[in-house]
Design a protein around this motif. Structure first.
Motif, PDB file in Angstrom:
ATOM      1  N   ASN A 286       7.678  -4.547  -8.286  1.00 53.81           N
ATOM      2  CA  ASN A 286       6.641  -4.359  -9.306  1.00 53.81           C
ATOM      3  C   ASN A 286       5.642  -3.284  -8.901  1.00 53.81           C
ATOM      4  OD1 ASN A 286       7.704  -6.323 -11.008  1.00 53.81           O
ATOM      5  ND2 ASN A 286       6.512  -7.977 -10.091  1.00 53.81           N
ATOM      6  N   ALA A 287       5.294  -3.259  -7.612  1.00 52.95           N
ATOM      7  CA  ALA A 287       4.356  -2.246  -7.132  1.00 52.95           C
ATOM      8  C   ALA A 287       4.936  -0.848  -7.292  1.00 52.95           C
ATOM      9  CB  ALA A 287       4.000  -2.507  -5.668  1.00 52.95           C
ATOM     10  N   ALA A 288       6.222  -0.692  -6.998  1.00 53.87           N
ATOM     11  CA  ALA A 288       6.870   0.610  -7.165  1.00 53.87           C
ATOM     12  C   ALA A 288       6.869   1.026  -8.630  1.00 53.87           C
ATOM     13  CB  ALA A 288       8.294   0.559  -6.616  1.00 53.87           C
TER      14      ALA A 288
ATOM     15  N   HIS B  63       0.822   5.836  -2.944  1.00 59.63           N
ATOM     16  CA  HIS B  63       1.849   6.878  -3.130  1.00 59.63           C
ATOM     17  C   HIS B  63       2.248   7.527  -1.803  1.00 59.63           C
ATOM     18  CE1 HIS B  63       1.908   6.965  -7.587  1.00 59.63           C
ATOM     19  NE2 HIS B  63       0.670   6.486  -7.428  1.00 59.63           N
ATOM     20  N   GLN B  64       2.537   6.658  -0.837  1.00 57.04           N
ATOM     21  CA  GLN B  64       2.934   7.133   0.485  1.00 57.04           C
ATOM     22  C   GLN B  64       4.444   7.300   0.627  1.00 57.04           C
ATOM     23  OE1 GLN B  64       1.175   4.256   3.126  1.00 57.04           O
ATOM     24  NE2 GLN B  64      -0.903   5.054   2.854  1.00 57.04           N
TER      25      GLN B  64
ATOM     26  N   ILE C 251       6.955   4.930  -8.753  1.00 57.03           N
ATOM     27  CA  ILE C 251       7.803   5.292  -7.624  1.00 57.03           C
ATOM     28  C   ILE C 251       9.252   5.012  -8.033  1.00 57.03           C
ATOM     29  CG2 ILE C 251       8.349   4.879  -5.203  1.00 57.03           C
ATOM     30  CD1 ILE C 251       5.541   6.005  -5.621  1.00 57.03           C
ATOM     31  N   PRO C 252      10.140   6.007  -8.016  1.00 58.02           N
ATOM     32  CA  PRO C 252      11.531   5.773  -8.417  1.00 58.02           C
ATOM     33  C   PRO C 252      12.199   4.706  -7.552  1.00 58.02           C
ATOM     34  CG  PRO C 252      11.090   8.117  -8.284  1.00 58.02           C
ATOM     35  CD  PRO C 252       9.896   7.426  -7.695  1.00 58.02           C
ATOM     36  N   VAL C 253      13.029   3.889  -8.187  1.00 56.77           N
ATOM     37  CA  VAL C 253      13.725   2.807  -7.501  1.00 56.77           C
ATOM     38  C   VAL C 253      15.229   3.071  -7.534  1.00 56.77           C
ATOM     39  CG1 VAL C 253      14.206   0.335  -7.465  1.00 56.77           C
ATOM     40  CG2 VAL C 253      11.925   1.157  -8.132  1.00 56.77           C
TER      41      VAL C 253
ATOM     42  N   GLU D  14       0.817  -1.217   0.000  1.00 63.60           N
ATOM     43  CA  GLU D  14       0.000   0.000   0.000  1.00 63.60           C
ATOM     44  C   GLU D  14       0.851   1.269   0.000  1.00 63.60           C
ATOM     45  OE1 GLU D  14      -2.772  -0.027   3.204  1.00 63.60           O
ATOM     46  OE2 GLU D  14      -4.173  -1.401   2.195  1.00 63.60           O
ATOM     47  N   LEU D  15       2.096   1.166   0.444  1.00 54.55           N
ATOM     48  CA  LEU D  15       2.987   2.328   0.396  1.00 54.55           C
ATOM     49  C   LEU D  15       3.128   2.847  -1.028  1.00 54.55           C
ATOM     50  CD1 LEU D  15       5.893   1.112   2.733  1.00 54.55           C
ATOM     51  CD2 LEU D  15       4.073   2.737   3.305  1.00 54.55           C
TER      52      LEU D  15
END
Length: 315
Positions: free
Chosen positions: A276-278, A255-256, A283-285, A250-251
């Motif tokens: 995969n969720a990021a 978009h937490q 969300i940058p990795v 959920e983070l």
């Protein structure tokens, strides 16, 4: 400690060369000389013999000693797990002949202590980075032993290496001091990079898969939002409870967090779901690795890590 080796996805690799993390796999096939080629020269017999548990500490040892030292780094491959390393005859011999030994400590590279007992070399000066750091586990928890991410600790280790070298070769003390001062100045530059990022990104939420990069993230003022149960399970290679995994995912879906610092050397079903969720939620990795990237010294590596975080946080 996660034991499963990951082939780095191209999408992740493109973000940065990476931070450091607990690696997996088998032993490196042999020790390797760390530092510049000049660290092993024609006067090798007169050089101070140094053994480092990993090439991270070995690079720092070479930077201070220059051509006055011969450094052997035992763990040089990202596929070698210090927690599972088994002694080799070659490395046992290196420790038996060493004047200075540098280990990380904190349970990270216990093989050094085991091998030293067998090496019967009581005259060696043994430097333990965690001990030098003075860090203690807080609140009954576990100590984050990855202290090479903590620049104040690295500076303390540099000071102790200089003193050990000066004791072994007093005639070269001025050289060691000059090299240590130059290295310390560069590390101060890294701390300034951290301070600059902190001014801009203090309090920003981020996520991790393992606690390895936390000293660096904390210094920038970034707030780790990953459930502790998740990162502990990944580090210990145990199953993540379904509820904890759901909270972690959920983070990204909500978009937490601004960035995911991802262990790019080990993987499993849970970490792949996080990755995969990021990616799916843009969300940058920032991938993490453990040993020095090819062609990088410690300062260049850490500077690249900070640059990668700056780029990711700025997206």
């Amino acid at each position: 400690m996660n034991r499963r080796l990951l082939v780095l996805p191209a999408a992740v690799a493109a973000v940065t060369m990476g931070l450091s993390a607990c690696s997996s796999g088998t032993d490196s096939p042999a020790s390797a000389s760390s530092g510049s080629p000049s660290s092993v020269g024609s006067s090798a017999g007169a050089q101070i013999k140094v053994v480092a548990s990993t090439d991270v500490w070995g690079d720092l040892a070479s930077s201070i000693g220059g051509d006055k030292v011969q450094v052997t780094s035992i763990i040089t491959s990202p596929d070698a797990d210090p927690h599972e390393y088994e002694a080799s005859t070659r490395n046992q011999l290196s420790l038996a002949k060493a004047t200075v030994v540098i280990e990380n400590g904190g349970g990270y590279d216990d093989f050094i202590d085991r091998m030293l007992k067998s090496a019967k070399n009581p005259s060696a000066t043994v430097l333990n980075a965690v001990t030098i750091s003075g860090k203690k586990a807080e609140g009954g928890g576990e100590l984050n032993e990855h202290v090479w991410y903590d620049f104040p600790t690295v500076k303390k280790v540099v000071d102790q290496l200089e003193l050990a070298y000066a004791k072994a070769a007093p005639e070269d003390a001025a050289t060691f001091q000059r090299n240590a001062d130059a290295l310390t100045q560069k590390i101060d530059g890294l701390a300034q990079q951290e301070a600059t990022l902190r001014q801009k990104y203090d309090g920003q939420p981020v996520a991790i898969t393992e606690p390895v990069p936390l000293y660096l993230l904390d210094a920038i003022g970034l707030q780790n939002k990953t459930p502790e149960e998740f990162s502990e399970a990944i580090e210990e290679d145990s199953d993540v409870p379904a509820k904890v995994l759901s909270e972690t995912l959920e983070l990204y879906s909500k978009h937490q967090v601004k960035v995911l610092a991802y262990n790019a050397q080990t993987t499993g079903p849970e970490t792949e779901k996080v990755l995969n969720a990021a990616k799916q939620n843009n969300i940058p990795v920032v991938p993490v690795t453990e040993t020095l990237p090819s062609g990088k010294d410690y300062v260049g590596w850490m500077s690249a890590n900070l640059d990668a975080l700056a780029t990711a946080l700025g997206q």
